[in-house]
Scaffold this motif. Structure first.
Motif, PDB file in Angstrom:
ATOM      1  N   ARG A 171       0.825  -1.209   0.000  1.00 22.05           N
ATOM      2  CA  ARG A 171       0.000   0.000   0.000  1.00 22.05           C
ATOM      3  C   ARG A 171       0.855   1.252   0.000  1.00 22.05           C
TER       4      ARG A 171
ATOM      5  N   ILE B 148      -9.608   2.425   3.238  1.00 22.30           N
ATOM      6  CA  ILE B 148     -10.931   1.836   3.467  1.00 22.30           C
ATOM      7  C   ILE B 148     -11.016   0.457   2.845  1.00 22.30           C
TER       8      ILE B 148
ATOM      9  N   ARG C  27     -19.240   0.868   6.490  1.00 20.52           N
ATOM     10  CA  ARG C  27     -17.856   0.910   5.992  1.00 20.52           C
ATOM     11  C   ARG C  27     -17.802   0.563   4.510  1.00 20.52           C
ATOM     12  N   ASN C  28     -18.666  -0.353   4.090  1.00 22.59           N
ATOM     13  CA  ASN C  28     -18.696  -0.684   2.666  1.00 22.59           C
ATOM     14  C   ASN C  28     -19.318   0.435   1.838  1.00 22.59           C
TER      15      ASN C  28
ATOM     16  N   PRO D 113      -9.250  -2.786   1.255  1.00 25.36           N
ATOM     17  CA  PRO D 113      -7.999  -3.522   1.081  1.00 25.36           C
ATOM     18  C   PRO D 113      -7.798  -4.026  -0.350  1.00 25.36           C
ATOM     19  N   ARG D 114      -8.888  -4.080  -1.131  1.00 28.40           N
ATOM     20  CA  ARG D 114      -8.757  -4.623  -2.483  1.00 28.40           C
ATOM     21  C   ARG D 114      -8.017  -3.653  -3.396  1.00 28.40           C
TER      22      ARG D 114
ATOM     23  N   GLY E  97     -20.621  -1.396  11.475  1.00 22.47           N
ATOM     24  CA  GLY E  97     -19.407  -2.179  11.263  1.00 22.47           C
ATOM     25  C   GLY E  97     -19.361  -2.802   9.890  1.00 22.47           C
ATOM     26  N   TYR E  98     -20.505  -3.246   9.373  1.00 21.79           N
ATOM     27  CA  TYR E  98     -20.508  -3.974   8.102  1.00 21.79           C
ATOM     28  C   TYR E  98     -21.007  -3.111   6.951  1.00 21.79           C
TER      29      TYR E  98
ATOM     30  N   ASP F 221     -25.167  -9.742   0.227  1.00 21.51           N
ATOM     31  CA  ASP F 221     -25.204 -11.068   0.844  1.00 21.51           C
ATOM     32  C   ASP F 221     -24.541 -11.085   2.221  1.00 21.51           C
ATOM     33  N   PHE F 222     -23.451 -10.313   2.368  1.00 21.28           N
ATOM     34  CA  PHE F 222     -22.733 -10.423   3.642  1.00 21.28           C
ATOM     35  C   PHE F 222     -23.516  -9.819   4.793  1.00 21.28           C
TER      36      PHE F 222
ATOM     37  N   LEU G  34      -3.654  -3.421  -4.444  1.00 24.25           N
ATOM     38  CA  LEU G  34      -2.979  -4.704  -4.618  1.00 24.25           C
ATOM     39  C   LEU G  34      -3.114  -5.218  -6.042  1.00 24.25           C
ATOM     40  N   ASN G  35      -4.250  -4.883  -6.700  1.00 24.50           N
ATOM     41  CA  ASN G  35      -4.276  -5.278  -8.103  1.00 24.50           C
ATOM     42  C   ASN G  35      -4.266  -4.056  -8.990  1.00 24.50           C
TER      43      ASN G  35
END
Lengths: 542, 339
Positions: free
Chosen positions: B4, B332, B258-259, B334-335, B254-255, B236-237, B338-339
């Motif tokens: 990062r 925010i 943040r998304n 992590p994806r 929390g879920y 779904d999550f 990295l790519n």
């Protein structure tokens, strides 16, 4: 342990009320595994959401009692329900990667549940979360704890979902299509794991699936649901061997299995004799030393490692393998959507690999090589009608217009069994099977010589799959097309293909006539694939 | 983490050619402006000879190429030239006026976020209820009224009728002395000096223009928060989290939240840039000595050094802003990175 009496669930939608579940009753005993089998829209998932009280907005339980261990789940307060969920009754879902929070470390997601149900404190949560990951046989759990879902494979994600569900040692597990979208060997590993853990812990389980074969292998008892009703209930063997209800009979018939021909998948009254297709000795497609290398983050990745094969004129070749085997890359190169790194693709004796994929649209062979895509929904323009989808290749490549075009479109609709009035509909107004027919009609519109089918039935219900497979058999005989049939389902490949290639990590590990390869697999990987496929009990011939 | 860090450093490196491009474009644009700065500077009574003399003194008689190198050389030394209208160096003008605009914009955005984000979350958790409808009405009203109109209405109500607000004349009433210059943000400088009376005075001046801007920026933020929360909540999550018995607070903040932050951060960046540009009207209404009014005045009289300095300062600001947003993204999600 769990008893559902006369449960009915309704959803309020814009078009009025939909009764998803219409008065069903079932029981799950301690340590028992109950299978709920049905096709999409049968209400099987809604039943489980209703008993967990996690129905989507607009859904409501209308009547009935749900009792778990003496607790009335319908009357319980939301606070009590939150204590029950995850602690007493847990759920695992289909599409495991989406079922995990994409931006939270998987270990923390396990911890959230442990801490919520007071199974761990902040101090020992990490150790307990790692233990929970180890319990679902994740290698190197301490390292995986730090991972994000996008860094893990689908099978690994499903293990994490299972770890979350089982972290607090619930006594009932609801598995909602837990293996849909997973490879066949991963499916077996996941199901074996769940089965083992259930047995070890004396945990009851509800397995919700559309796959009768899978249910019969892992369940003590099965209920079959259709349109919100239970139509039949019984032992797996009994259901298979002597189904009472006509719908169960239809499902049993439609399940691809050993010893059944492709016409056997259809209901008895629809079984016309199977048309023969002739295989010529002249090769239509010759693939030589095909290589595809992708530039990867950690150096180049060799997706396809110099494979060679032929498809003879009129022949159907099955291409089998798991995700990452290179089968999709191979099929995309053959259909000329991707350029090979090296190697030749000879079509009718001419090398078509030398024309870049970007310019292949104007190549004379474009009309002869067409493709049916995996996802019938995503491969149709949502703003275009069925007719416009079918007309597109005709207008672009054949350059026909007006009344002639309309006539050809309606002729094609007849050919694939798509009722004429549906032609003016948009994709969202069509069912899965109807969309698959539109996709096939579009692909055969130019009367190609070679049709590449990329898992064309993977997203379809078994009874629809049976119809589509039979349609493909009819079209093949009628039009003399060759097929390259890409699939992970060996039972389907067996029904449709003359020869089969088994791919693993970019190489062909096994090949030959379908019957020979499947009955006497020479390669251990082929054997593993065949063994991993659920083997439904053989029904008496109907 | 090092991946990062690499991403962030790479992003900073990417900004360098952008800045160089801006230097060239700002130079060429200001030279292309109509009007002769030398003639303006010499005054209406000047004759040809004195204009030519001034042109020579300003270096405007040299070829464009040479002027550019002189300009870049000055830039490297931190010299942006002298404003023809104020007589001050452009650097000191910017140092005085940029913080005024930034303070106003930042306070307005903070205010706007403090209202819009909770409103969007509330509306998303209760779609179709009165909260949702109220959110829609407020948002529509806020965005459909032009800022100068809202500003004037607020002045009329709170200053003229209610007498609650001080007179809308700049950053600080004349009875206060401006706090010692540290950052140029009066609220921060006054707090650093421990002068709370001045702090409160500056705050009172700020509140009406900040409200005006906040009302205008409410709409995109609230709408995006609502949409992002709705889509996050139907993921779904979220169902997984609910089925695992997680509490509604944990699920919501929390879920889901943040998304939902990613699109909200993107919107914030966009809103920030257009607010900085758009607050010239608010600055005019409230006699706010900001950078927007400075630039407009300079542009009208072909004050090329001031315009050049303004364009450059804004460009650097936007580059920095984009950098901050990219870094926020990487923190925010992590994806990313990295790519």
């Amino acid at each position: 342990m769990l008893s559902i009496k006369d449960l009915s669930v309704a959803f309020k939608t814009r078009k009025g009320e939909v009764n998803a579940v219409r008065g069903i009753s079932l029981n799950v005993g301690k340590g028992e595994t109950l299978g709920i089998v049905g096709e999409s829209g049968s209400g099987k998932s809604v039943t489980s959401y209703a008993l967990m009280r996690i129905l989507d907005a607009g859904g409501e339980i209308r009547t009935g009692d749900v009792t778990y261990d003496g607790i009335d789940l319908r009357a319980a307060s939301e606070k009590d329900m939150r204590d029950i969920r995850g602690r007493e009754i847990s759920m695992i879902f289909q599409n495991p990667r989406a079922a995990l929070n994409p931006i939270r470390r998987v270990g923390h997601q396990v911890e959230d549940v442990l801490i919520r149900h007071a199974q761990a404190t902040r101090q020992d949560a990490k150790a307990k979360a790692i233990a929970a990951l180890e319990a679902v046989k994740i290698n190197d759990a301490a390292a995986r704890y730090e991972a994000y879902p996008f860094e893990l494979s689908g099978g690994m994600c499903q293990r994490i979902v299972i770890a979350i569900a089982l972290a607090c040692k619930p006594r009932l597990l609801i598995a909602d299509e837990p293996t849909t979208g997973l490879d066949i060997t991963t499916q077996k590993a996941v199901m074996d794991l769940v089965g083992e853990l259930a047995q070890e812990r004396g945990m009851g389980m509800i397995l919700i699936t559309h796959d009768l074969g899978l249910a019969s292998q892992y369940c003590d008892r099965i209920v079959v649901m259709k349109d919100g009703l239970i139509v039949e209930e019984g032992q797996p063997d009994k259901l298979f061997i002597d189904p009472q209800h006509p719908y169960t009979r239809k499902l049993v018939d439609a399940t691809p299995r050993l010893g059944a021909s492709i016409r056997n998948l259809l209901p008895p009254e629809a079984r016309s004799p199977e048309p023969a297709h002739t295989v010529h000795t002249r090769p239509l497609l010759e693939v030589r030393d095909l290589v595809k290398i992708y530039p990867g983050k950690a150096g180049p990745v060799q997706a396809v490692k110099g494979i060679s094969f032929d498809i003879k004129s009129g022949q159907s070749l099955g291409l089998v393998g798991e995700s990452g085997s290179g089968k999709s890359t191979t099929s995309e190169m053959v259909v000329r959507l991707q350029d090979p790194t090296s190697g030749n693709i000879l079509f009718d004796g001419h090398d078509i690999a030398s024309t870049p994929s970007g310019r292949f649209m104007r190549h004379a062979a474009r009309r002869d090589i067409q493709m049916v895509f995996q996802d019938a929904t995503d491969s149709l323009n949502p703003r275009g009608t069925a007719a416009s989808a079918i007309a597109e290749p005709l207008a672009r490549i054949d350059r026909i217009r007006g009344a002639k075009l309309e006539a050809r479109v309606s002729e094609l609709a007849d050919l694939v069994g798509l009722p004429q009035p549906l032609l003016s509909r948009f994709p969202h107004q069509l069912s899965g099977g109807q969309k698959a027919r539109v996709g096939i009609a579009r692909a055969i519109a130019l009367e190609p010589k070679l049709l590449i089918l990329d898992e064309p039935t993977a997203a379809l219900d078994v009874s629809i799959q049976a119809l589509v497979l039979n349609l493909l058999v009819d079209l093949r005989a009628q039009m003399g097309m060759s097929y390259l049939f890409v699939s992970h389902d060996l039972n389907v490949v067996r029904l449709l293909c003359d020869e089969v290639l088994v791919m693993k990590r970019g190489e062909i590990v096994d090949r030959g006539p379908t019957a020979t390869v499947m009955d006497n697999p020479s390669h251990p990987y082929t054997r593993a694939l065949i063994q991993a496929a659920p083997q439904p009990p053989e029904p008496v011939a109907a | 983490m090092s991946a990062r860090l690499k991403m962030i450093l790479g992003r900073v490196a990417q900004a360098i050619p952008v800045v160089m491009g801006v230097v060239v474009i700002s130079f060429l644009l200001t030279r292309a402006m109509p009007g002769d700065p030398a003639a303006y500077f010499a005054g209406p009574a000047a004759d040809e000879a004195s204009i030519a003399e001034i042109r020579e003194a300003l270096g405007l008689d040299k070829p464009l190429f040479q002027q550019f190198f002189l300009y870049v050389g000055d830039l490297v030394r931190g010299d942006l030239g002298t404003s023809l209208t104020t007589g001050q160096t452009v650097m000191s003008d910017l140092a005085a006026r940029l913080p005024a605009s930034l303070e106003l914009t930042l306070v307005a955005l903070l205010l706007s976020c403090a209202i819009a984000i909770p409103l969007g979350v509330l509306a998303a958790t209760r779609p179709g209820t009165w909260v949702d409808h109220m959110c829609r009405i407020l948002v529509t009203a806020g965005v459909s009224m032009p800022t100068f109109f809202t500003g004037i209405v607020l002045i009329y109500v709170f200053y003229y009728l209610a007498g609650l607000a001080p007179s809308p004349l700049g950053r600080l009433d004349f009875i206060y002395l401006s706090p010692p210059h540290v950052t140029g943000f009066y609220l921060i400088d006054a707090a650093l000096a421990g002068d709370w009376e001045t702090w409160f005075g500056a705050f009172k001046q700020l509140i009406l223009p900040a409200m005006t801007l906040a009302l205008f920026t409410l709409a995109p933020i609230a709408r995006m928060t609502r949409a992002a929360m709705l889509s996050a909540l139907s993921s779904d999550f979220i169902r997984t989290a609910r089925a695992a018995g997680l509490g509604s607070r944990k699920v919501l903040y929390g879920y889901a939240f943040r998304n939902a932050l990613l699109p909200v951060v993107t919107t914030l960046g966009m809103v920030f840039s257009f607010t900085l540009g758009a607050n010239v009207l608010v600055e005019k209404v409230f006699a706010w000595p900001g950078i927007g009014s400075y630039a407009v005045e300079a542009l009208v009289v072909s004050d090329y050094a001031a315009v050049q300095g303004f364009v450059l300062a804004m460009a650097l600001l936007f580059v920095a802003l984009n950098l901050v947003i990219d870094i926020a993204y990487a923190l925010i999600d992590p994806r990313i990175g990295l790519n």
